[in-house]
Design an enzyme around this catalytic site. Sequence first.
Site, PDB file in Angstrom:
ATOM      1  N   HIS A 134     -17.558  16.850   1.327  1.00 47.00           N
ATOM      2  CA  HIS A 134     -18.590  17.883   1.434  1.00 47.00           C
ATOM      3  C   HIS A 134     -19.894  17.269   1.921  1.00 47.00           C
ATOM      4  CE1 HIS A 134     -15.936  20.761  -0.473  1.00 47.00           C
ATOM      5  NE2 HIS A 134     -15.615  19.800  -1.323  1.00 47.00           N
TER       6      HIS A 134
ATOM      7  N   THR B  54     -10.999   4.531  -3.524  1.00 46.80           N
ATOM      8  CA  THR B  54     -12.137   4.758  -2.630  1.00 46.80           C
ATOM      9  C   THR B  54     -12.107   3.851  -1.412  1.00 46.80           C
ATOM     10  OG1 THR B  54     -13.504   3.169  -3.831  1.00 46.80           O
ATOM     11  CG2 THR B  54     -13.591   5.478  -4.574  1.00 46.80           C
TER      12      THR B  54
ATOM     13  N   ARG C   3      -9.426  -1.360  -7.802  1.00 49.46           N
ATOM     14  CA  ARG C   3      -9.600  -2.726  -7.305  1.00 49.46           C
ATOM     15  C   ARG C   3      -8.262  -3.452  -7.416  1.00 49.46           C
ATOM     16  NH1 ARG C   3     -13.813  -1.244  -5.161  1.00 49.46           N
ATOM     17  NH2 ARG C   3     -15.857  -1.614  -6.001  1.00 49.46           N
TER      18      ARG C   3
ATOM     19  N   GLY D  51       0.349   8.339 -12.329  1.00 51.45           N
ATOM     20  CA  GLY D  51      -0.137   9.633 -12.803  1.00 51.45           C
ATOM     21  C   GLY D  51      -1.651   9.725 -12.861  1.00 51.45           C
TER      22      GLY D  51
ATOM     23  N   ASN E  81       5.553  14.505  -8.533  1.00 51.90           N
ATOM     24  CA  ASN E  81       5.780  14.993  -9.877  1.00 51.90           C
ATOM     25  C   ASN E  81       4.875  16.192 -10.174  1.00 51.90           C
ATOM     26  OD1 ASN E  81       6.745  15.105 -12.559  1.00 51.90           O
ATOM     27  ND2 ASN E  81       6.854  12.876 -12.668  1.00 51.90           N
TER      28      ASN E  81
ATOM     29  N   LYS F  19      -5.614  -9.091  -9.816  1.00 53.68           N
ATOM     30  CA  LYS F  19      -5.510 -10.516  -9.468  1.00 53.68           C
ATOM     31  C   LYS F  19      -4.223 -11.072 -10.047  1.00 53.68           C
ATOM     32  CE  LYS F  19     -10.371 -11.094  -9.000  1.00 53.68           C
ATOM     33  NZ  LYS F  19     -11.605 -11.665  -9.391  1.00 53.68           N
TER      34      LYS F  19
END
Length: 185
Positions: free
Chosen positions: A115, A165, A180, A142, A85, A183
């Site tokens: 970096h 991450t 995360r 988004g 998009n 659940k």
Amino acid sequence: MNGSERIKMAAGEWYTCLDPELEALRILARDAVFEYNSLPPRQRGDVGSSLKSLLGAAGERARIEAPFHCAYGFNIFLGDGVFLNAGCIILDTAPVRIGKGTLLGPNVQIYCAEHHKEAAGRQAGLEIAKPVEIGDNAWIGGSAVILAGISVGAGAIVGAGAVVTRNVPPNTTVVGKPARPVKRG
């Protein structure tokens, strides 16, 4: 570390992005992206010719809404029916593979470069490139950010605004900063 900075980048070694060859490749990408983003929507169709020649691969019915930005383009591989998009940014210093039927919401960002951790290294332009892979039929909400070296499994959902991450297993939903798993009740 021997060889050109482009060879080092492709090998996943530390390289300097302050390199004439890499800058020339980024200029080619910026020109192609500018041309694509400037076309009237009806002339863009699926991935337009200015981007098809730039990208590593674009499957049938792969579609990229403008505006779009990438660093090099040649490291981007889109499966059949992929949809990016408006406002997506892919900094493809390493391969970015997006599986068939995967949808990316507006303003999704994918970063392959990390970096240097020390200021002197950053000032020297030192980076290391790590690939990103997104499996088939995933949905990236988004403004999500996917960091270098991450794998998002097939059928996974990344919630809007999430910062990914860690790897996301197939058919898992992740949300938040950092992302995360949700659940199940």
